[in-house]
Every structure is written in C-alpha cells, then in structure tokens.
Write an enzyme that holds these catalytic residues in place. Structure first.
Site, PDB file in Angstrom:
ATOM      1  N   ASN A  17      -7.893  -7.971  -2.484  1.00 26.14           N
ATOM      2  CA  ASN A  17      -6.902  -8.611  -1.732  1.00 26.14           C
ATOM      3  C   ASN A  17      -7.296  -7.873  -0.635  1.00 26.14           C
ATOM      4  O   ASN A  17      -7.132  -7.912   1.303  1.00 26.14           O
ATOM      5  CB  ASN A  17      -5.467  -8.643  -1.672  1.00 26.14           C
ATOM      6  CG  ASN A  17      -5.087  -9.846  -2.797  1.00 26.14           C
ATOM      7  OD1 ASN A  17      -5.098 -10.516  -2.099  1.00 26.14           O
ATOM      8  ND2 ASN A  17      -5.171  -9.325  -3.995  1.00 26.14           N
ATOM      9  N   ARG A  94       2.196   0.965  -8.810  1.00 28.05           N
ATOM     10  CA  ARG A  94       3.220   2.553  -8.736  1.00 28.05           C
ATOM     11  C   ARG A  94       4.309   1.396  -8.424  1.00 28.05           C
ATOM     12  O   ARG A  94       4.258   0.961  -7.448  1.00 28.05           O
ATOM     13  CB  ARG A  94       2.559   3.282  -8.365  1.00 28.05           C
ATOM     14  CG  ARG A  94       1.637   3.814  -8.888  1.00 28.05           C
ATOM     15  CD  ARG A  94       1.814   4.796  -9.789  1.00 28.05           C
ATOM     16  NE  ARG A  94       2.571   5.700 -10.767  1.00 28.05           N
ATOM     17  CZ  ARG A  94       2.471   6.227 -11.409  1.00 28.05           C
ATOM     18  NH1 ARG A  94       2.187   5.912 -12.176  1.00 28.05           N
ATOM     19  NH2 ARG A  94       3.997   7.026 -11.636  1.00 28.05           N
ATOM     20  N   ASN A 110       4.003  -6.837   0.256  1.00 31.21           N
ATOM     21  CA  ASN A 110       3.643  -6.864  -1.524  1.00 31.21           C
ATOM     22  C   ASN A 110       2.878  -7.637  -1.702  1.00 31.21           C
ATOM     23  O   ASN A 110       3.557  -9.192  -1.401  1.00 31.21           O
ATOM     24  CB  ASN A 110       4.580  -6.643  -2.454  1.00 31.21           C
ATOM     25  CG  ASN A 110       4.101  -6.242  -3.996  1.00 31.21           C
ATOM     26  OD1 ASN A 110       2.589  -5.602  -3.760  1.00 31.21           O
ATOM     27  ND2 ASN A 110       4.641  -6.808  -4.875  1.00 31.21           N
ATOM     28  N   HIS A 112       1.827 -10.526  -5.517  1.00 32.88           N
ATOM     29  CA  HIS A 112       2.528 -10.828  -6.829  1.00 32.88           C
ATOM     30  C   HIS A 112       1.878 -12.066  -6.809  1.00 32.88           C
ATOM     31  O   HIS A 112       1.936 -13.230  -6.113  1.00 32.88           O
ATOM     32  CB  HIS A 112       3.588 -10.337  -6.732  1.00 32.88           C
ATOM     33  CG  HIS A 112       4.105 -10.765  -8.243  1.00 32.88           C
ATOM     34  ND1 HIS A 112       3.858  -9.736  -9.049  1.00 32.88           N
ATOM     35  CD2 HIS A 112       4.596 -11.803  -8.723  1.00 32.88           C
ATOM     36  CE1 HIS A 112       4.312  -9.938 -10.640  1.00 32.88           C
ATOM     37  NE2 HIS A 112       4.796 -11.598 -10.137  1.00 32.88           N
ATOM     38  N   ASP A 148       8.951  -6.732  -7.244  1.00 32.08           N
ATOM     39  CA  ASP A 148       8.584  -7.924  -7.304  1.00 32.08           C
ATOM     40  C   ASP A 148      10.073  -8.500  -6.327  1.00 32.08           C
ATOM     41  O   ASP A 148      10.179  -9.688  -6.360  1.00 32.08           O
ATOM     42  CB  ASP A 148       7.933  -8.566  -7.618  1.00 32.08           C
ATOM     43  CG  ASP A 148       7.150  -8.306  -8.806  1.00 32.08           C
ATOM     44  OD1 ASP A 148       5.995  -7.619  -7.582  1.00 32.08           O
ATOM     45  OD2 ASP A 148       6.477  -7.770 -10.070  1.00 32.08           O
ATOM     46  N   GLU A 177      -4.458 -15.810  -3.139  1.00 27.33           N
ATOM     47  CA  GLU A 177      -3.652 -14.461  -2.013  1.00 27.33           C
ATOM     48  C   GLU A 177      -4.796 -14.501  -1.418  1.00 27.33           C
ATOM     49  O   GLU A 177      -3.909 -13.684  -0.838  1.00 27.33           O
ATOM     50  CB  GLU A 177      -4.522 -13.509  -3.971  1.00 27.33           C
ATOM     51  CG  GLU A 177      -3.071 -13.394  -5.117  1.00 27.33           C
ATOM     52  CD  GLU A 177      -3.400 -12.449  -5.936  1.00 27.33           C
ATOM     53  OE1 GLU A 177      -3.442 -11.622  -5.281  1.00 27.33           O
ATOM     54  OE2 GLU A 177      -3.385 -12.521  -6.682  1.00 27.33           O
TER      55      GLU A 177
HETATM   56  C1  GAR Z   1      -4.130  -9.042  -7.333  1.00 28.07           C
HETATM   57  O1  GAR Z   1      -4.266 -10.559  -8.140  1.00 28.07           O
HETATM   58  C2  GAR Z   1      -1.814  -8.459  -7.431  1.00 28.07           C
HETATM   59  O2  GAR Z   1      -1.923 -10.352  -6.328  1.00 28.07           O
HETATM   60  C3  GAR Z   1      -1.977  -7.951  -8.642  1.00 28.07           C
HETATM   61  O3  GAR Z   1      -2.691  -6.961  -8.374  1.00 28.07           O
HETATM   62  C4  GAR Z   1      -3.981  -8.344  -8.310  1.00 28.07           C
HETATM   63  C5  GAR Z   1      -4.719  -6.834  -7.750  1.00 28.07           C
HETATM   64  O4  GAR Z   1      -5.760  -7.389  -6.659  1.00 28.07           O
HETATM   65  N1  GAR Z   1      -0.220  -7.295  -8.139  1.00 28.07           N
HETATM   66  C6  GAR Z   1       0.664  -7.689  -8.946  1.00 28.07           C
HETATM   67  O5  GAR Z   1       0.809  -8.004 -10.575  1.00 28.07           O
HETATM   68  C7  GAR Z   1       1.930  -6.320  -8.486  1.00 28.07           C
HETATM   69  N2  GAR Z   1       2.604  -6.836  -9.146  1.00 28.07           N
HETATM   70  P1  GAR Z   1      -7.301  -6.840  -6.278  1.00 28.07           P
HETATM   71  O6  GAR Z   1      -6.905  -5.069  -5.973  1.00 28.07           O
HETATM   72  O7  GAR Z   1      -8.579  -7.678  -6.460  1.00 28.07           O
HETATM   73  O8  GAR Z   1      -5.819  -6.851  -4.621  1.00 28.07           O
END
Ligand code: GAR
Length: 219
Positions: A17, A94, A110, A112, A148, A177
């Site tokens: 992301n 975190r 954020n 999710h 969240d 995303e």
């Molecule tokens: C993503 O899928 C994001 O939505 C999730 O972690 C991943 C990070 O991927 N976040 C959560 O679950 C937060 N509750 P990335 O490091 O490749 O962006």
C-alpha cells in the site's frame, strides 16, 4: 497550486500500500507528498520501497520503549520534525492509544481489508470465508480510538468466489486496496472530503449506481 500536504506512512512489513501511495503522489497534480515513512520494524520490506523513492525513513521499534506512551512520543516527535500534516497507517500492526489518535484527529487514515464495520481485527479473510458472505472488500477510514473504527472515506467491494482461499481472496482485496488508498488520501489531502459526525462527505463525487448480486442471477 496549493502546497502539497506533507504525509507520513506508518508501516510494519511488506509495504505494498505504501508503494501505491508513493506512485500516486508522484503524479504532478497530487495533493499529498510522502515526506516520511516510519516503521516499527527494522526488517520491514516497505522501507526499501521508500529508500528507492528517495523518501526519508525512520525505524522506531516499539520494543525500545518501556511504555506505549514513550513509543508514541517518539513517533510524534519524528512526525513533527518532518512537519507532517497527514498520517497514513498502511499495514502498521500496532494499536495506537486514544491520545495519539486524538493528537492526529481527522488527519490519521487507516486501511483495513474488509467492508467495515464488518470483520474488524485480524485474520480478516479467514473469518470472511468462514462466515460465507458473498462480498468482501476494503475500507479506508479516519482513525478513532476503537480498533478499525472511524468515518469511512472510501470502500471497494470484492465478490467472494466459492473456490476462494484466504490467499486468493487477500490478493484480490489487495488490488482493490491499492486503488482505494490513493483515492482516499487524495480526497482528504485536497480538502474535498470533510467529516460530519460519523460520516465523511465528499464534494463532487457521486456514488456509482447499480446493483451487485453474488451469485449472479441466471440470464
Ligand atoms: C493490507 O492488506 C492491509 O489492509 C492490512 O495489512 C496489509 C498490509 O499490506 N492491514 C490490516 O489488517 C490492519 N488492520 P502491505 O504492507 O502490503 O500494505
């Protein structure tokens, strides 16, 4: 053109992301610029993406601090030092305290990997498959003290297939995303999205029309 919003991205790992945000902010007409990437883990792959893009990075390990407050003080000091106006959590694993969340109220985003408020928390895709829902997706929201939770800026819907595994669903949601997060950041950074109560209202962005049914109706 108005000055770009100096934005920090907080990561813990892969940083895909983050990459999408870096690419979007490289465009000439972007309203945000990624000015700092903070990771709580020194081995986060995402740090390499930032370095390759010439973006300042900082590792602030939560393990180096006796308390969550001391950790968040260090993160805040780094954000202030780099004159950050907006903060994006992108796979930052975190939980942040109510103090930090209030300090950055309406300037802290954020992402999710579910259609919030459904499936908050971890192991999202496993729980989505177990629940048998026909649609999942992702949500970009302004952060509030509950995990969240907070006003939703953008969502994308991803149909769940009967043969999906956690990995296949995660991969399709991740593509969504990468489109949703840059869109949401642009809306917030440009001032086109504003918070009203628990909702985010967006100027000049009508919702798409249509009805999605999964499984599809027979022809
Ligand atoms: C993503 O899928 C994001 O939505 C999730 O972690 C991943 C990070 O991927 N976040 C959560 O679950 C937060 N509750 P990335 O490091 O490749 O962006």
């Amino acid at each position: 053109m108005a000055e770009r919003q100096r934005t920090a991205v907080l990561i813990s790992g892969r940083g895909s992301n983050l990459q999408a945000l870096i690419a979007a902010c490289a465009k000439a007409d972007a309203s945000a610029t990624i000015a700092l990437v903070v990771s709580n883990r020194a081995d986060a792959v995402g740090l390499d993406h930032a370095r390759q893009a010439g973006i300042a990075t900082k590792v602030i390990s939560h393990r180096a601090f006796a308390t969550q407050t001391a950790f968040e003080d260090a993160v805040t000091a780094a954000l202030v030092e780099h004159r950050i106006g907006l903060v994006c959590l992108a796979g930052f694993m975190r939980v942040l305290s109510p103090w930090f969340v209030e300090r950055w109220r309406d300037r802290l985003l954020n992402i999710h990997p579910s259609l919030l408020p459904a499936f908050r928390g971890l192991d999202t895709h496993r729980r989505v498959l177990e629940a048998g829902v026909r649609f999942s997706g992702c949500t970009v929201h302004l952060v509030r003290a509950e995990v969240d939770d907070g006003p939703i800026v953008a969502q994308a819907v991803v149909p769940v297939r009967t043969d999906d595994t956690e990995d296949s669903l995660a991969a399709r949601v991740l593509e969504a995303e990468h489109r949703c997060y840059p869109l949401a950041l642009e809306l917030i950074a440009s001032g086109r999205a504003r918070v009203e109560g628990k909702r985010v209202l967006t100027d000049g962005a009508a919702a798409p029309s249509g009805l999605w049914i999964n499984p599809p109706e027979p022809d």
